[in-house]
Design an enzyme around this catalytic site. Structure first.
Site, PDB file in Angstrom:
ATOM      1  N   PHE A 129       5.130   8.292  24.778  1.00 44.28           N
ATOM      2  CA  PHE A 129       5.161   9.582  24.095  1.00 44.28           C
ATOM      3  C   PHE A 129       4.459  10.624  24.973  1.00 44.28           C
ATOM      4  CE2 PHE A 129       3.839  12.678  20.879  1.00 44.28           C
ATOM      5  CZ  PHE A 129       5.000  12.788  20.136  1.00 44.28           C
ATOM      6  N   ASP A 199      -1.665   2.425  21.912  1.00 49.14           N
ATOM      7  CA  ASP A 199      -1.360   3.458  20.922  1.00 49.14           C
ATOM      8  C   ASP A 199      -0.507   2.814  19.829  1.00 49.14           C
ATOM      9  OD1 ASP A 199      -0.373   5.576  19.414  1.00 49.14           O
ATOM     10  OD2 ASP A 199      -0.369   6.950  21.126  1.00 49.14           O
ATOM     11  N   TYR A 224      -0.229  10.063   9.891  1.00 54.11           N
ATOM     12  CA  TYR A 224       0.809  10.745   9.096  1.00 54.11           C
ATOM     13  C   TYR A 224       2.187  10.126   9.212  1.00 54.11           C
ATOM     14  CZ  TYR A 224       1.323  13.132  13.630  1.00 54.11           C
ATOM     15  OH  TYR A 224       1.477  13.404  14.964  1.00 54.11           O
ATOM     16  N   LYS A 225       2.323   9.026   9.961  1.00 52.69           N
ATOM     17  CA  LYS A 225       3.635   8.378  10.094  1.00 52.69           C
ATOM     18  C   LYS A 225       3.756   7.308   9.004  1.00 52.69           C
ATOM     19  CE  LYS A 225       4.083   9.830  14.858  1.00 52.69           C
ATOM     20  NZ  LYS A 225       3.744   9.546  16.252  1.00 52.69           N
ATOM     21  N   ARG A 390      17.966   8.514  15.659  1.00 50.84           N
ATOM     22  CA  ARG A 390      16.827   7.649  15.343  1.00 50.84           C
ATOM     23  C   ARG A 390      16.657   7.530  13.829  1.00 50.84           C
ATOM     24  NH1 ARG A 390      10.534   8.839  16.914  1.00 50.84           N
ATOM     25  NH2 ARG A 390      10.892  10.492  15.422  1.00 50.84           N
TER      26      ARG A 390
HETATM   27  C1  LIG Z   1       3.314  10.619  16.958  1.00 50.57           C
HETATM   28  C2  LIG Z   1       2.617  10.192  18.198  1.00 50.57           C
HETATM   29  C3  LIG Z   1       1.491  10.875  18.643  1.00 50.57           C
HETATM   30  C4  LIG Z   1       1.032  12.106  17.909  1.00 50.57           C
HETATM   31  O1  LIG Z   1      -0.144  12.628  18.404  1.00 50.57           O
HETATM   32  P1  LIG Z   1      -0.832  13.845  17.624  1.00 50.57           P
HETATM   33  O2  LIG Z   1      -2.115  14.011  18.305  1.00 50.57           O
HETATM   34  O3  LIG Z   1      -0.917  13.461  16.186  1.00 50.57           O
HETATM   35  O4  LIG Z   1       0.071  15.013  17.746  1.00 50.57           O
HETATM   36  C5  LIG Z   1       0.855  10.413  19.765  1.00 50.57           C
HETATM   37  N1  LIG Z   1       1.293   9.316  20.426  1.00 50.57           N
HETATM   38  C6  LIG Z   1       2.388   8.636  20.021  1.00 50.57           C
HETATM   39  C7  LIG Z   1       2.845   7.431  20.767  1.00 50.57           C
HETATM   40  C8  LIG Z   1       3.096   9.065  18.900  1.00 50.57           C
HETATM   41  O5  LIG Z   1       4.169   8.410  18.505  1.00 50.57           O
END
Ligand SMILES: *Cc1c(COP(=O)(O)O)cnc(C)c1O
Length: 431
Positions: A129, A199, A224-225, A390
């Protein structure tokens, strides 16, 4: 498999009543819980009570009387049950991006402390990401490390050299839904003396995670996911107990101090993972996150010893298997499956790419589905990965009938060529 079969699967589903924990919009099939989780039905009243009673009436007394002060640790203890960690090892705080910075700093400090001058490389995947790569880039620049990006973990045997300080990976890839073998990859990193940073943004609440059993070093993840904590919910940090009390994180704010209310002029880190807090915590947001965590932990009732994630995983795989089978049976020749078919390598989402990229627009198909109330999302491709449709599957509230209806809509969008409409071909700012 037909609609009646799907309805029979729903009737036999031991988790079917967990759906009642949520307030879901009518006429929506939500396949984007991997991006923003849904609203727990308990959250509005809980947030209202925190605002009106704990803040409105309790005022500053609520730090003690409403246990505001301990909230990051208390929620961390709940979350620990979902990620194979122990009480006292997790705090819920800040964002995933910020927490990643903190743990990468701690991990690289560890290497610097040992004085191994040749070890100055952080390895990650190019397909990670972007925020993870951006944070790693700036941290490496600041500390004189090199960020080495590999195309996939297949390259690890050659990429894991004696220069590698940290291997930073996302457990389940955000685009493809491919999942790493955390235990095997961690062992490979440790074999060359590297630390691991995982992560868990697409793992926590989505798939079983065994941080301690995998002997991982650091982990962070998103609230939040799949944890349904609400937009911008606080994220989390886990640090293995062998490191937790030994290394400082860079944002040495007073909430990570051993005795914040002594107001001493010098920083003294709190013992353990508590030092990963920085400043005053967002109590309203943390309260909402607790409602989300409770919706996932409710699955523990169906699983006893194995924890919530075992029952959820069984249903998640059945949902994604059903979706894959229906797409392949009903849209033959249209899509390739980007997500691994092998259960051991699959997260809780299914990604499709057009078999013939020129035959339609993946973006417009997703927009047409959203207009029909089937909410998934589109992720643009690059040299490595094609454009992707997705679909995230959250077993807490999705039914097999929803899987059937989603594929039925997909079939209709393709057959009617509805995706060609101009309104489905204009890009939105956030998709
Ligand atoms: C959703 C996601 C994030 C989100 O990071 P924020 O700091 O909440 O914006 C980070 N890393 C991964 C791999 C994600 O899927």
């Amino acid at each position: 498999m037909n609609l009646d079969d799907c309805r029979a699967l729903d009737r036999a589903d031991p988790l079917r009543d967990l759906r009642a924990q949520f307030t879901l919009p009518a006429d929506v099939i939500y396949l984007d819980g991997n991006s923003l989780g849904v609203l727990p039905a308990a959250a509005p009243a809980r947030i209202a009570a925190v605002v009106a009673e704990e803040w409105g009436q309790g005022l500053i007394r609520s730090w003690n009387s409403a246990s505001w002060f301990d909230l990051p640790q208390r929620l961390g203890d709940k979350l620990a049950r979902l990620i194979g960690a122990a009480p006292g090892e997790v705090v819920c705080t800040d964002s995933t991006s910020i927490n990643l910075y903190k743990v990468l700093f701690a991990a690289t400090s560890q290497v610097l402390e040992y004085g191994d001058d040749a070890r100055r490389t952080v390895v990650s995947e190019r397909s990670n990401f972007p925020t993870d790569l951006y944070i790693a880039e700036s941290l490496c620049r600041e500390r004189g490390f090199t960020l080495r990006l590999i195309d996939s973990v297949d390259a690890l045997p050659t990429a894991l050299t004696a220069e590698v300080a940290v291997l930073m990976l996302t457990h389940v890839n955000y685009r493809t839904g491919a999942m790493h073998d955390m235990k095997a990859v961690t062992a490979a990193a440790h074999a060359v003396g590297a630390l691991t940073v995982w992560d868990l943004a697409h793992s926590a609440g989505a798939v079983p995670v065994a941080l301690n059993d995998s002997d991982a070093d650091y982990a962070i993840g998103c609230g939040y996911k799949y944890l349904n904590g609400g937009p911008g919910a606080p994220a989390f940090v886990w640090v293995h107990t062998r490191h937790a009390g030994r290394f400082e994180q860079p944002l040495s704010g007073w909430w990570g101090h051993a005795a914040p209310f002594e107001f001493t002029p010098h920083y003294r880190p709190a013992p353990g993972v508590g030092r990963y807090l920085c400043g005053t915590q967002p109590i309203v947001s943390l309260s909402a996150l607790e409602c989300g965590l409770d919706t996932v932990l409710a699955a523990e009732a169906f699983d006893g010893e194995a924890g919530a994630m075992s029952a959820l995983r069984t249903k998640s795989l059945a949902l994604t298997d059903a979706f894959i089978a229906l797409v392949e049976a009903r849209c033959p020749g249209r899509f390739t499956l980007v997500t691994p078919r092998d259960h051991a390598q699959r997260g809780s989402q299914v990604c499709l790419a057009l078999q013939d990229a020129a035959s339609a627009s993946a973006y417009a198909i997703v927009q047409a589905l959203i207009a029909r109330g089937v909410i998934g999302d589109f992720r643009a491709g690059d040299a490595q990965v094609p454009d992707i449709l997705r679909f995230g599957f959250t077993p807490l509230y999705l039914r097999f009938e929803d899987v059937w209806q989603s594929v039925e809509h997909l079939v209709q969008v393709l057959e009617s060529e509805e995706w060609k409409r101009p309104e489905f071909n204009r890009k939105n700012a956030v998709t």
